[in-house]
Motif scaffolding. Structure first.
Motif, mmCIF file in Angstrom:
data_model
loop_
_atom_site.group_PDB
_atom_site.id
_atom_site.type_symbol
_atom_site.label_atom_id
_atom_site.label_comp_id
_atom_site.label_asym_id
_atom_site.label_seq_id
_atom_site.Cartn_x
_atom_site.Cartn_y
_atom_site.Cartn_z
ATOM 1 N N UNK A 86 56.655 -23.742 -45.730
ATOM 2 C CA UNK A 86 56.208 -24.818 -46.615
ATOM 3 C C UNK A 86 56.553 -26.144 -45.946
ATOM 4 N N UNK A 87 55.564 -27.025 -45.823
ATOM 5 C CA UNK A 87 55.767 -28.309 -45.168
ATOM 6 C C UNK A 87 55.022 -29.402 -45.919
ATOM 7 N N UNK A 88 55.238 -30.622 -45.475
ATOM 8 C CA UNK A 88 54.380 -31.731 -45.878
ATOM 9 C C UNK A 88 53.833 -32.335 -44.588
ATOM 10 N N UNK A 89 52.548 -32.145 -44.366
ATOM 11 C CA UNK A 89 51.866 -32.541 -43.135
ATOM 12 C C UNK A 89 52.291 -31.697 -41.937
ATOM 13 N N UNK A 90 52.809 -30.515 -42.214
ATOM 14 C CA UNK A 90 53.231 -29.638 -41.128
ATOM 15 C C UNK A 90 52.090 -29.071 -40.311
ATOM 16 N N UNK A 91 50.900 -29.014 -40.889
ATOM 17 C CA UNK A 91 49.749 -28.505 -40.152
ATOM 18 C C UNK A 91 49.400 -29.426 -38.986
ATOM 19 N N UNK A 92 49.580 -30.723 -39.197
ATOM 20 C CA UNK A 92 49.190 -31.699 -38.178
ATOM 21 C C UNK A 92 50.314 -32.025 -37.202
ATOM 22 N N UNK A 93 51.572 -31.828 -37.643
ATOM 23 C CA UNK A 93 52.667 -32.245 -36.762
ATOM 24 C C UNK A 93 53.740 -31.180 -36.557
ATOM 25 N N UNK A 94 54.448 -30.802 -37.619
ATOM 26 C CA UNK A 94 55.654 -29.984 -37.446
ATOM 27 C C UNK A 94 55.384 -28.644 -36.758
ATOM 28 N N UNK A 95 54.393 -27.904 -37.242
ATOM 29 C CA UNK A 95 54.112 -26.611 -36.618
ATOM 30 C C UNK A 95 53.539 -26.759 -35.203
ATOM 31 N N UNK A 96 52.621 -27.696 -34.936
ATOM 32 C CA UNK A 96 52.199 -27.885 -33.542
ATOM 33 C C UNK A 96 53.354 -28.223 -32.597
ATOM 34 N N UNK A 97 54.325 -29.018 -33.079
ATOM 35 C CA UNK A 97 55.496 -29.320 -32.255
ATOM 36 C C UNK A 97 56.261 -28.044 -31.928
ATOM 37 N N UNK A 98 56.451 -27.177 -32.939
ATOM 38 C CA UNK A 98 57.228 -25.966 -32.723
ATOM 39 C C UNK A 98 56.459 -24.932 -31.902
ATOM 40 N N UNK A 99 55.149 -24.899 -32.041
ATOM 41 C CA UNK A 99 54.343 -24.012 -31.193
ATOM 42 C C UNK A 99 54.405 -24.463 -29.737
ATOM 43 N N UNK A 100 54.262 -25.759 -29.510
ATOM 44 C CA UNK A 100 54.281 -26.277 -28.143
ATOM 45 C C UNK A 100 55.672 -26.136 -27.528
ATOM 46 N N UNK A 101 56.717 -26.231 -28.371
ATOM 47 C CA UNK A 101 58.076 -26.017 -27.875
ATOM 48 C C UNK A 101 58.259 -24.564 -27.435
ATOM 49 N N UNK A 102 57.691 -23.619 -28.190
ATOM 50 C CA UNK A 102 57.750 -22.209 -27.774
ATOM 51 C C UNK A 102 57.047 -22.016 -26.443
ATOM 52 N N UNK A 103 55.917 -22.696 -26.258
ATOM 53 C CA UNK A 103 55.187 -22.655 -24.989
ATOM 54 C C UNK A 103 56.049 -23.228 -23.866
ATOM 55 N N UNK A 104 56.650 -24.379 -24.125
ATOM 56 C CA UNK A 104 57.470 -25.069 -23.122
ATOM 57 C C UNK A 104 58.644 -24.206 -22.664
ATOM 58 N N UNK A 105 59.315 -23.546 -23.623
ATOM 59 C CA UNK A 105 60.547 -22.825 -23.325
ATOM 60 C C UNK A 105 60.332 -21.333 -23.077
ATOM 61 N N UNK A 106 59.091 -20.875 -23.082
ATOM 62 C CA UNK A 106 58.794 -19.477 -22.778
ATOM 63 C C UNK A 106 59.254 -18.515 -23.845
ATOM 64 N N UNK A 107 59.062 -18.883 -25.112
ATOM 65 C CA UNK A 107 59.496 -18.056 -26.239
ATOM 66 C C UNK A 107 58.290 -17.333 -26.836
ATOM 67 N N UNK A 108 58.376 -16.030 -26.933
ATOM 68 C CA UNK A 108 57.277 -15.239 -27.485
ATOM 69 C C UNK A 108 57.255 -15.351 -29.006
ATOM 70 N N UNK A 109 56.086 -15.685 -29.547
ATOM 71 C CA UNK A 109 55.922 -15.760 -31.013
ATOM 72 C C UNK A 109 54.645 -15.003 -31.406
ATOM 73 N N UNK A 110 54.531 -13.786 -30.846
ATOM 74 C CA UNK A 110 53.348 -12.973 -31.078
ATOM 75 C C UNK A 110 52.949 -12.808 -32.530
ATOM 76 N N UNK A 111 53.889 -12.521 -33.452
ATOM 77 C CA UNK A 111 53.500 -12.343 -34.867
ATOM 78 C C UNK A 111 52.822 -13.572 -35.465
ATOM 79 N N UNK A 112 53.158 -14.754 -34.977
ATOM 80 C CA UNK A 112 52.536 -15.969 -35.500
ATOM 81 C C UNK A 112 51.076 -16.058 -35.070
ATOM 82 N N UNK A 113 50.724 -15.401 -33.985
ATOM 83 C CA UNK A 113 49.353 -15.428 -33.482
ATOM 84 C C UNK A 113 48.577 -14.164 -33.846
ATOM 85 N N UNK A 114 49.104 -13.396 -34.775
ATOM 86 C CA UNK A 114 48.441 -12.167 -35.205
ATOM 87 C C UNK A 114 47.037 -12.471 -35.720
ATOM 88 N N UNK A 115 46.078 -11.673 -35.288
ATOM 89 C CA UNK A 115 44.696 -11.826 -35.748
ATOM 90 C C UNK A 115 44.470 -10.894 -36.932
#
Length: 282
Positions: free
Chosen positions: A107-136
């Protein structure tokens, strides 16, 4: 046995990566990290009237999360990797915690535009697997903007997914229900605080935003018919007492209480029906 967490309300505070800005925007100019940030901010002020640097150049420096039960009670509030505030550890704890608690609803306020993209890009930067978040999973895929199963963005809820604008943001909607909203610190001051090493103050600011978001979430649940106004009022009072119990050991909670005002309900208080008269009465 630990209580089940059904919702994770969170807020991210981040700072600019000056070395990245220098490399991407000012390659070959020999700018230090500090110079690159200052130069970019000057350009942004000229173009947009703001010093806010896009999230793609940001790294998380404070993430505060409120754990919420299925009946919307506050269970606890935690600041990830405090007092070290290491971005890679914050990111790891953020995503692993979501999995550990059984993938509750963010649950966020404006997390779709900022908070979650920041945390997704941080996972990319630091090589952290977040496969369940990308589940299709069709419509219920966690990253599907129009499904709220995995993420409820309260700003999108209140603006019909951007069909309207929420001028005033979290500060405004918090004050609509008489909660403190922004106090002494605003988001554009975080970079300066980090430069001065005031990471605890940043975390305290983040805690207050999470509390505001929680109270907005409660009122949203009333609006959506998932709880009643009477229950929300009870939960708000329970949470006020929870904050009060911790105010002596946490500057953020003390400041939040100091700015607290009661919401004045326009609705008459419900009264118990009169007791049925005895059949033996005259």
């Amino acid at each position: 046995m630990a209580e089940k967490v059904s919702h994770l309300i969170f807020d991210v505070e981040s700072i600019a990566d000056g070395d990245l800005i220098s490399a991407v925007r000012y390659g070959g100019q020999g700018l230090t990290a500090e110079q690159a940030i200052a130069t970019y901010q000057d350009e942004l002020v000229e173009l947009n009237g703001t010093t806010f640097i896009p999230h793609t150049y940001q790294i998380p420096i404070s993430v505060v999360i409120a754990k919420i039960a299925s009946d919307f009670r506050l269970i606890d509030i935690v600041s990830l990797d405090e007092p070290e505030f290491r971005p890679h550890v914050i990111t790891e704890h953020f995503w692993r915690g979501w999995e550990l608690y059984g993938k509750p609803q963010w649950v966020t306020f404006n997390g779709r535009s900022f908070d979650l993209p920041v945390m997704e890009l941080a996972a990319f930067r630091f090589g952290i697997s977040i496969g369940p978040w990308f589940k299709s999973d069709g419509y219920r895929s966690p990253r599907n903007r129009f499904s709220t199963d995995a993420h409820l963005d309260l700003q999108e809820l209140l603006t019909n997914f951007g069909a309207a604008r929420c001028n005033g943001g979290l500060n405004l909607v918090s004050k609509l229900i008489n909660k403190p909203g922004k106090m002494d610190v605003t988001g554009d001051q975080v970079q300066k605080q980090a430069d001065e090493g005031q990471y605890k103050a940043i975390s305290d600011y983040c805690r207050c935003d999470v509390l505001d978001t929680y109270f907005v979430f409660l009122r949203a649940m009333v609006m959506m018919g998932k709880t009643t106004l009477e229950k929300e009022i009870q939960l708000v009072e329970q949470t006020r007492l929870w904050i009060e119990e911790r105010a002596e050991s946490c500057d953020a909670y003390a400041a939040y209480l100091n700015a607290w005002t009661e919401w004045n309900s326009p609705w008459p208080q419900k009264q118990d029906p009169p007791a049925e008269e005895s059949k033996d009465s005259a």
